[in-house]
Design a protein around this motif. Structure first.
Motif, PDB file in Angstrom:
ATOM      1  N   UNK A 274       0.551  -0.486   0.082  1.00 31.55           N
ATOM      2  CA  UNK A 274      -0.151   0.104   0.123  1.00 31.55           C
ATOM      3  C   UNK A 274       0.874   1.084  -0.231  1.00 31.55           C
ATOM      4  N   UNK A 275       0.685   2.394  -0.741  1.00 33.47           N
ATOM      5  CA  UNK A 275       1.764   3.473  -0.892  1.00 33.47           C
ATOM      6  C   UNK A 275       0.873   4.252  -0.872  1.00 33.47           C
ATOM      7  N   UNK A 276       1.067   5.207  -0.077  1.00 33.60           N
ATOM      8  CA  UNK A 276      -0.256   6.404  -0.225  1.00 33.60           C
ATOM      9  C   UNK A 276      -1.560   6.625  -0.213  1.00 33.60           C
ATOM     10  N   UNK A 277      -2.005   5.714   0.943  1.00 33.61           N
ATOM     11  CA  UNK A 277      -3.793   5.446   0.468  1.00 33.61           C
ATOM     12  C   UNK A 277      -4.255   6.537   1.145  1.00 33.61           C
ATOM     13  N   UNK A 278      -4.876   7.226   0.260  1.00 34.27           N
ATOM     14  CA  UNK A 278      -6.024   8.343   1.226  1.00 34.27           C
ATOM     15  C   UNK A 278      -7.033   8.455   0.658  1.00 34.27           C
ATOM     16  N   UNK A 279      -7.491   8.705   1.727  1.00 37.07           N
ATOM     17  CA  UNK A 279      -9.475   8.552   1.793  1.00 37.07           C
ATOM     18  C   UNK A 279      -9.980   9.987   1.997  1.00 37.07           C
ATOM     19  N   UNK A 280     -10.546  10.828   0.989  1.00 29.49           N
ATOM     20  CA  UNK A 280     -11.644  11.958   1.866  1.00 29.49           C
ATOM     21  C   UNK A 280     -13.204  11.459   1.669  1.00 29.49           C
ATOM     22  N   UNK A 294     -14.348  18.722   2.419  1.00 27.38           N
ATOM     23  CA  UNK A 294     -14.238  17.407   2.536  1.00 27.38           C
ATOM     24  C   UNK A 294     -13.427  17.584   4.099  1.00 27.38           C
ATOM     25  N   UNK A 295     -12.916  15.943   4.286  1.00 27.75           N
ATOM     26  CA  UNK A 295     -12.395  15.702   5.710  1.00 27.75           C
ATOM     27  C   UNK A 295     -11.996  14.730   4.827  1.00 27.75           C
ATOM     28  N   UNK A 296     -10.460  14.613   5.322  1.00 26.12           N
ATOM     29  CA  UNK A 296      -9.418  13.905   5.031  1.00 26.12           C
ATOM     30  C   UNK A 296      -9.410  12.920   6.026  1.00 26.12           C
ATOM     31  N   UNK A 297     -10.328  11.679   5.673  1.00 25.80           N
ATOM     32  CA  UNK A 297      -9.792  10.148   6.464  1.00 25.80           C
ATOM     33  C   UNK A 297      -8.391   9.610   7.237  1.00 25.80           C
ATOM     34  N   UNK A 298      -8.057   9.633   5.816  1.00 26.02           N
ATOM     35  CA  UNK A 298      -7.073   8.657   5.351  1.00 26.02           C
ATOM     36  C   UNK A 298      -5.686   9.550   4.646  1.00 26.02           C
ATOM     37  N   UNK A 299      -4.494  10.010   5.309  1.00 29.30           N
ATOM     38  CA  UNK A 299      -3.618  10.619   4.919  1.00 29.30           C
ATOM     39  C   UNK A 299      -2.373  10.138   4.804  1.00 29.30           C
ATOM     40  N   UNK A 300      -1.886   9.569   3.112  1.00 21.11           N
ATOM     41  CA  UNK A 300      -1.058   9.065   2.433  1.00 21.11           C
ATOM     42  C   UNK A 300      -0.790   7.870   3.489  1.00 21.11           C
ATOM     43  N   UNK A 331     -14.604  -0.678  -1.033  1.00 19.82           N
ATOM     44  CA  UNK A 331     -16.280  -0.108  -0.550  1.00 19.82           C
ATOM     45  C   UNK A 331     -16.153   1.493  -0.134  1.00 19.82           C
ATOM     46  N   UNK A 332     -14.867   1.517   0.169  1.00 22.60           N
ATOM     47  CA  UNK A 332     -15.229   2.994   0.246  1.00 22.60           C
ATOM     48  C   UNK A 332     -13.592   3.395  -0.992  1.00 22.60           C
ATOM     49  N   UNK A 333     -13.960   4.153  -1.470  1.00 20.77           N
ATOM     50  CA  UNK A 333     -13.126   5.003  -3.280  1.00 20.77           C
ATOM     51  C   UNK A 333     -12.041   5.878  -2.182  1.00 20.77           C
ATOM     52  N   UNK A 334     -11.251   5.986  -2.706  1.00 20.15           N
ATOM     53  CA  UNK A 334      -9.313   6.113  -2.405  1.00 20.15           C
ATOM     54  C   UNK A 334      -8.855   6.555  -3.919  1.00 20.15           C
ATOM     55  N   UNK A 497      -5.961   9.983  10.791  1.00 22.52           N
ATOM     56  CA  UNK A 497      -5.736   9.670   9.579  1.00 22.52           C
ATOM     57  C   UNK A 497      -4.651   9.727   9.352  1.00 22.52           C
ATOM     58  N   UNK A 498      -3.189   9.997  10.512  1.00 20.17           N
ATOM     59  CA  UNK A 498      -2.005  10.274   9.740  1.00 20.17           C
ATOM     60  C   UNK A 498      -1.415   8.705  10.602  1.00 20.17           C
ATOM     61  N   UNK A 499      -0.364   7.848   9.823  1.00 26.95           N
ATOM     62  CA  UNK A 499       0.297   7.133  10.433  1.00 26.95           C
ATOM     63  C   UNK A 499       2.114   7.684  11.518  1.00 26.95           C
TER      64      UNK A 499
END
Length: 537
Positions: A274-280, A294-300, A331-334, A497-499
């Motif tokens: 998994x590389x730089x996965x983002x979900x908004x 928008x809400x940035x739920x998962x960042x990179x 199940x969620x766009x990314x 949302x950040x590692x």
């Protein structure tokens, strides 16, 4: 000194059947914390509800015994007297705040109701007292929360509002029924520290109902152990933990998860990259459809997973743990890239991704909610085979039988329905449904959070055994770090949302580098230390 609460030889029955609680006896002294512990079905909550006569008395009866509060037998108290006691002298925090709070009323109205009923406070007086209570339980900027409704609050905030309601009239006895079960470890610690701080300040007694003995060890003065409706042992906390006498107590104490995952044969190739996965998530759009907020739920998010390995993903609620799992299942766009066994999946549409669903399966947090009540166990487990497997019906049935046997269930029970099984058995069914397709990767989303410790341990041992037998890879999402430690070879720590930290689980558990990780670990394993000796007046 006389006891505040005396329960003497109490039995509870429903619809004239055999008693479900038998000859229950214990007492609570002023300022003392007594823990009522045992597995689900042991009679803890029923016993607690009976103190305030909250059981439906069209069906519930008390064949024997007494419940005496300051010497007054509550079983003989008239309804008017009970209404005076409830919420004023004895208050209760219920297990699930979302269902206990009225979704149609604001925070101010719900707390104000208790103040008006027992203290006659209304208008500005009630509002001022409500703000004081919200501040007391640690809700930031309490004035801004007066108009909030339950769905606008986090789990920890809802529980704090419940505590504020329970403490509104400064009761002498607080009954706390599983007050932290659904909360993150950091919020758990905050809530329990809050209760003990308020206990010292107000001098109240606490009856704590829980199945988590690590919490009991830290916060209780005395422990009452229940099994199948009967008390099997009770003692001061230190003595019970150091010298348990009953086999059932020893079983509960031995149910802590193991401290290390099973060994695995390292593979050179990554199963998952998994590389730089983002979900908004879009919060607001213009009339023409332009995204305004928008809400940035998962960042990179970037991580890898080897074959036969488990990656634990931890963090507080809202950190993006489940969102990552849903993104990997499409199940969620990314955006970003992720590959399974060398196949690039991130750019595939739903139709092109469908064949890969067989190789990536998920087990959800709530096994009852995720299993259709209208389908038999055989149909639930077989459903994926009918979509992804071209074998005939007889072969499908053989695979269903094998999957149920793999998870330790009797295949003969496959024609029964979900409601006929316990929580632990339903979770085994959910695992069998994922396992029957022989996937490469199973995403486990909080699969043990709603289970007793003894059942948790059984599910952990099952997952470890299946992984060793079939070389499966897991992504294990949880806020229970003790369970994560028992299964995970790698660990991913998320915050907002950040590692914040990623690496070998044993290294992170032993020597975390980031402050946030240390806070999580301190909160998770804080309860393992015994409570300092206290004296009660």
């Amino acid at each position: 000194m006389s006891n505040l609460l005396d329960i003497d030889e109490l039995s509870i029955a429903f619809d004239e059947a055999e008693p479900v609680v038998r000859s229950l006896s214990f007492h609570v002294s002023p300022g003392e914390t007594v823990a009522l512990v045992g597995e689900s079905g042991s009679g803890k909550s029923i016993s607690a509800l009976s103190i305030l006569r909250l059981l439906d008395e069209r069906h519930a009866s008390y064949p024997s015994g007494q419940i005496r509060f300051r010497g007054e037998n509550l079983l003989k108290a008239p309804p008017k007297r009970l209404r005076q006691i409830r919420g004023r002298e004895i208050s209760m925090i219920f297990q699930e705040p979302m269902t206990s709070l009225n979704p149609l009323h604001s925070v101010e109205k719900q707390i104000g109701e208790a103040l008006a009923l027992h203290k006659g406070l209304r208008g500005n007086q009630a509002r001022k007292r409500t703000i004081e209570l919200l501040d007391l339980v640690g809700i930031p900027n309490p004035e801004s929360r007066l108009a909030s409704y339950p769905h606008q609050l986090s789990g920890g905030q809802k529980q704090r509002v419940m505590i504020a309601m329970a403490l509104a009239n400064e009761p002498d006895l607080l009954i706390a029924d599983e007050p932290t079960t659904a909360l993150d470890v950091t919020v758990q610690k905050q809530v329990l520290e809050l209760l003990t701080g308020l206990q010292k300040k107000l001098g109240m007694a606490i009856l704590l109902i829980t199945h988590d003995l690590s919490i009991v060890r830290r916060y209780a003065d005395h422990v009452v152990v229940m099994e199948h409706g009967s008390v099997v042992e009770q003692a001061d906390t230190q003595r019970l933990f150091e010298q348990p006498e009953h086999p059932y107590t020893r079983k509960l104490l031995d149910a802590e998860p193991p401290e290390a995952p099973p060994a695995y044969e390292p593979h050179q190739d990554h199963l998952l990259n998994v590389h730089e996965l983002n979900v908004r998530f879009t919060l607001k759009k213009s009339l023409l459809g332009k995204v305004l907020k928008e809400f940035h739920a998962v960042q990179d998010a970037t991580f890898q997973l080897h074959k036969g390995q488990t990656l634990g993903i931890v963090g507080e609620s809202g950190s993006g743990k489940t969102t990552i799992g849903h993104a990997l299942l499409k199940l969620t766009a990314s955006t970003g890239q992720f590959q399974l066994d060398g196949h690039e999946l991130s750019g595939l549409n739903q139709k092109a991704f469908r064949p890969f669903r067989r190789r990536i399966q998920i087990v959800f947090q709530d096994p009852f909610g995720s299993l259709s009540p209208r389908m038999s166990i055989a149909d639930i487990v077989r459903e994926g085979l009918e979509i992804h497997d071209s074998a005939n019906a007889d072969q499908h049935d053989e695979k269903v039988i094998r999957a149920l046997a793999d998870v330790g269930l009797d295949p003969e029970a496959r024609h029964r329905y979900p409601h006929e099984f316990s929580g632990g058995q339903r979770q085994r069914i959910a695992i069998a449904r994922a396992l029957v397709l022989q996937p490469d990767l199973i995403i486990l989303d909080e699969p043990t959070s709603a289970l007793d410790r003894t059942v948790q341990k059984q599910v952990i041992e099952l997952l470890r055994d299946i992984q060793t037998r079939y070389g499966l890879s897991y992504i294990f999402i949880s806020h229970d770090l003790a369970v994560v430690r028992a299964l995970s070879h790698k660990l991913l720590v998320l915050q907002h949302g950040k590692v914040v930290e990623y690496g070998d689980a044993v290294d992170i558990f032993t020597a975390p580098k980031q402050r946030y990780t240390r806070e999580l670990l301190n909160a998770a394993f804080f309860y393992q230390a015994p409570r300092e000796a206290t004296t009660t007046n």
